[in-house]
Design an enzyme around this catalytic site. Structure first.
Site, short mmCIF file in Angstrom:
data_model
loop_
_atom_site.label_atom_id
_atom_site.label_comp_id
_atom_site.label_asym_id
_atom_site.label_seq_id
_atom_site.Cartn_x
_atom_site.Cartn_y
_atom_site.Cartn_z
N ARG A 268 3.83 0.61 7.90
CA ARG A 268 3.96 -0.34 8.99
C ARG A 268 4.49 -1.69 8.54
O ARG A 268 3.97 -2.29 7.60
CB ARG A 268 2.61 -0.52 9.68
N ARG B 11 4.50 0.50 -0.11
CA ARG B 11 4.98 -0.86 0.11
C ARG B 11 5.42 -1.42 -1.23
O ARG B 11 4.59 -1.67 -2.10
CB ARG B 11 3.88 -1.75 0.69
N ASN C 94 -2.68 -12.45 10.66
CA ASN C 94 -3.56 -11.31 10.90
C ASN C 94 -3.76 -11.06 12.39
O ASN C 94 -3.80 -9.91 12.84
CB ASN C 94 -4.92 -11.54 10.23
N TYR D 266 -3.57 -9.26 -4.72
CA TYR D 266 -4.54 -8.26 -4.30
C TYR D 266 -5.35 -7.79 -5.51
O TYR D 266 -4.80 -7.61 -6.60
CB TYR D 266 -3.86 -7.03 -3.70
N HIS E 222 0.11 7.84 1.57
CA HIS E 222 -0.47 6.57 1.16
C HIS E 222 -0.96 6.61 -0.29
O HIS E 222 -1.36 5.60 -0.85
CB HIS E 222 -1.63 6.23 2.11
N HIS F 143 -8.95 -5.38 -2.43
CA HIS F 143 -8.17 -4.22 -2.04
C HIS F 143 -8.57 -2.94 -2.77
O HIS F 143 -8.17 -1.85 -2.37
CB HIS F 143 -6.67 -4.51 -2.30
#
Length: 722
Positions: free
Chosen positions: A434, A404, A78, A497, A464, A621
């Site tokens: 990213r 992702r 992180n 998640y 997204h 999440h």
């Protein structure tokens, strides 16, 4: 981080909310709200505070030993991303202080102190707690000075056979400038004495360590006794540096690692093919501007100063570490040990309770919507939905967004099968996700090659939103079935998640999704939507309207409440609206995992706003937005955090949960249970610092029982094991 003991008010936040409905909070009519004070908390300090809370899990003695090492590794990962992505704040570090405003200089100095303190805390935990705990269990990383003769011989043989052929030290001189050093790679800087082969006294050499070399190597059993022994690659190389420089004397040396700004940036208005431009950008990502330098704690100042000058960094960007410069690679050690007794017991998620196991999901959705709570319920339910669509000859078209999904995805293989079966497949691939750009580019090319329609969303915006739309012929009609999610289409992260998956055949919702896919493909006019709320067009305004509506009711004396669960809260307009609501008498409960710039319980400002963060085995999440006035309840699920980028620079979705039973299930599992958590919860105080909520559960002296946090309760509820 200095965490204080929870005050009585902070502990009171953990009081449970009644389930299945959220109990209305008492409200009194309030005068007109005061002007909003915009002295928000610092976003980056808040991000570092989140990582301090994650690091706390590496300290917990009741967490399995190798999992504690993993949490330490997660914090390091992180922090790497923090420096790589938030590099804009650090680019000015290379400038003289005179070039910065006093506020900028003060903010950067404060942030630097927090970051250094967190890194120091990591290595103190590594050296003083975790390494001794491993040694107690017979697991050791043996340093050069503690190897016996047989071990020295084995390491020497390994070096000559596996390592030395891959190393090419570079002595620095005008013909051999400082070599390009890749982002986050392991390197050595060495100071030499004596003359080289040409009679010169060039004293500095650089040794680059290839990424292909393992960072930890297990010693053979015959050299380990009854223990599990390892050597690190840095130790192997440092103990043989003299062999790399025959005829020279090795003096001071140090391992070092440079972190570089790694956020890809392309001028989308000026490129003809975004995919090609990004692929070219990936080549240069590893060599962006330096933002952080890590060296060994014992590195001579001469060497560290030389490196700082080379990378144009100030002293504040230097991190002297007591151990490996890359703790992320501890994951390799965890995998090599691979002892179940020092890992979490395997959690087996149950198959979604609302989905049939042996009959059509389409038929089930004709009866009503389905909710899947991941990872407590298996992502296999989503895969089953897509698999049925691929195999069903009545399905004509499949449309999906990809943000992702990973480099090895069952889901993407299903889409390939759909194309091969003659279905119309449209995939909106976000190439700018990213650190997943390369995987997404590869999938886009593979799908295009076999005939899928691949689009890349809208120039200047990231897509997204997470949605999957299936069009199926049923008699004379075409009916749509859909999946919406708060999280990614990634089977691996779906096990780690917490997210909400929503399956529906609601005609208005699926019609809206068709319109959004049309917008992403042809960029026509903004669609008028029935149920969905779409960013960057309506989401921010709509959420402010809901907040203001709740505030208006509270000001009129109607008991009102707002509960929001998300990953980050940094959007100023939304925070201003929440402050107004709190000042109007709305009880505002915020469950924010990471960065939160809105201060809580500040006298005269945010007395009615409480902030908590849940850190547990899984990464929180899911995004849930709940508004309650009197007996009226409104709840949205969303792909968006409340950040300016999500509201104005991304394509995001929020959708209402109108089925009363499903809405109350979400309230119970995602809100009430989390507000009642007194095991894994942290609450924000008026000073912006977080303190851990203490469990007040009574325990019988003869029958001690571990308390369960929100995640533990949901695991127990949904576990496939009896």
């Amino acid at each position: 981080m200095n965490e204080t003991t929870p005050t009585p008010a902070a502990v009171a936040v953990a009081a449970p909310v009644a389930a299945p409905t959220v109990a209305p909070a008492k409200a009194k009519a309030k005068p007109a709200p005061k002007p909003v004070d915009t002295s928000w908390l610092d976003r980056d300090v808040s991000l570092l505070a989140f990582n301090a809370r994650v690091l706390h899990w590496a300290k917990k003695p009741d967490v399995p030993l190798l999992e504690r090492m993993r949490y330490l590794s997660i914090v390091s990962s992180n922090l790497d991303e923090f420096f790589e992505v938030r590099a804009a704040l650090y680019t000015s570090l290379a400038k003289p202080k005179a070039d910065l405003s006093a506020i900028d200089a003060q903010a950067q100095e404060s942030l630097s102190k927090v970051a250094h303190a967190l890194v120091d805390e990591q290595y103190a935990l590594y050296n003083d707690v975790l390494i001794p705990a491993l040694a107690k269990e017979g697991i050791r990383v043996v340093p050069h000075g503690e190897r016996n003769l047989a071990q020295h011989r084995w390491v020497k043989s390994f070096f000559e056979r596996e390592v030395r052929p891959l190393l090419l030290p570079v002595g620095l001189d005008p013909a051999h400038p400082f070599p390009q050093v890749a982002n986050k790679s392991l390197n050595f800087i060495v100071r030499l004495s004596g003359q080289d082969a040409f009679g010169r006294e060039n004293e500095i050499a650089i040794v680059k360590v290839p990424r292909s070399l393992p960072r930890f190597i297990r010693m053979p059993d015959n050299l380990s006794g009854k223990r599990t022994l390892f050597v690190s690659i840095s130790s192997v190389i440092r103990s043989h540096l003299k062999d790399l420089f025959p005829g020279r004397t090795v003096g001071n040396f140090s391992q070092f690692r440079v972190t570089r700004h790694s956020d890809l940036s392309v001028d989308e208005e000026d490129v003809k093919n975004l995919r090609t431009a990004l692929r070219q950008g990936l080549v240069h990502r590893n060599y962006g501007q330096a933002v952080r330098l890590e060296v060994s704690a014992g590195s001579a100042e001469y060497l560290s100063d030389l490196l700082l000058r080379q990378f144009e960094l100030p002293a504040s960007a230097l991190y002297r570490v007591h151990g490996p410069v890359n703790l992320v690679r501890l994951n390799q050690l965890i995998d090599l040990v691979d002892q179940p007794k020092w890992l979490w017991p395997r959690y087996e998620a149950s198959y979604p309770s609302q989905l049939p196991s042996n009959s059509s999901i389409f038929e089930r959705l004709q009866e009503g919507d389905v909710l899947i709570h991941q990872p407590y319920e298996s992502f296999d339910g989503v895969l089953a939905f897509l698999r049925e669509a691929v195999l069903d000859p009545a399905v004509l078209a499949i449309k999906q967004t990809i943000y992702r999904t990973g480099s090895d995805s069952v889901l993407m293989e299903l889409l390939r099968q759909a194309v091969q079966r003659g279905k119309e497949v449209t995939v909106v691939v976000e190439l700018k996700a990213r650190f997943d750009e390369e995987a997404n580019i590869n999938w886009a090319e593979k799908l295009e090659y076999i005939g899928a329609q691949v689009v890349y969303g809208i120039v200047g915006l990231k897509t997204h939103a997470k949605m999957l739309l299936v069009s199926r012929r049923e008699g004379r009609n075409i009916r749509r079935y859909a999946h919406l999610s708060t999280g990614n289409y990634n089977p691996k992260t779906a096990r780690l998640y917490t997210d909400m998956s929503y399956l529906t055949a609601n005609a208005k919702l699926t019609q809206d999704m068709e319109a959004v896919f049309g917008l992403l493909a042809n960029q026509s006019r903004i669609p008028r939507l029935n149920k969905l709320i779409l960013a960057p067009f309506q989401l921010q305004r709509s959420m402010i309207d809901w907040i203001d509506k709740t505030a208006k009711a509270a000001a009129a004396g109607v008991p009102s409440r707002i509960i929001l669960k998300m990953n980050s809260l940094t959007d100023e307009k939304l925070m201003e609206a929440l402050v107004r609501a709190g000042q109007a008498g709305v009880e505002v409960e915020l469950i924010v995992r990471g960065a939160c710039m809105l201060p809580a319980q500040r006298p005269g400002f945010t007395e009615h706003i409480r902030v908590r963060s849940i850190i547990g085995r899984f990464l929180e999440h899911s995004r849930v937005f709940y508004f309650q006035t009197g007996a009226d309840e409104t709840l949205y699920l969303s792909s968006a955090d409340w950040m300016n980028r999500n509201m104005l620079r991304r394509v995001e979705l929020a959708w209402p949960v109108e089925d009363a039973a499903l809405r109350q299930r979400i309230i119970s599992e995602c809100l009430s249970t989390y507000l009642a958590d007194n095991v894994d919860a942290w609450t924000m105080g008026a000073d912006g610092h977080y303190s851990q909520v203490q469990s007040n559960r009574p325990r019988a002296a003869d029958k001690p029982k571990a308390a369960l946090g929100a995640q533990g309760k949901l695991m127990a509820k949904y576990s496939a094991k009896p």
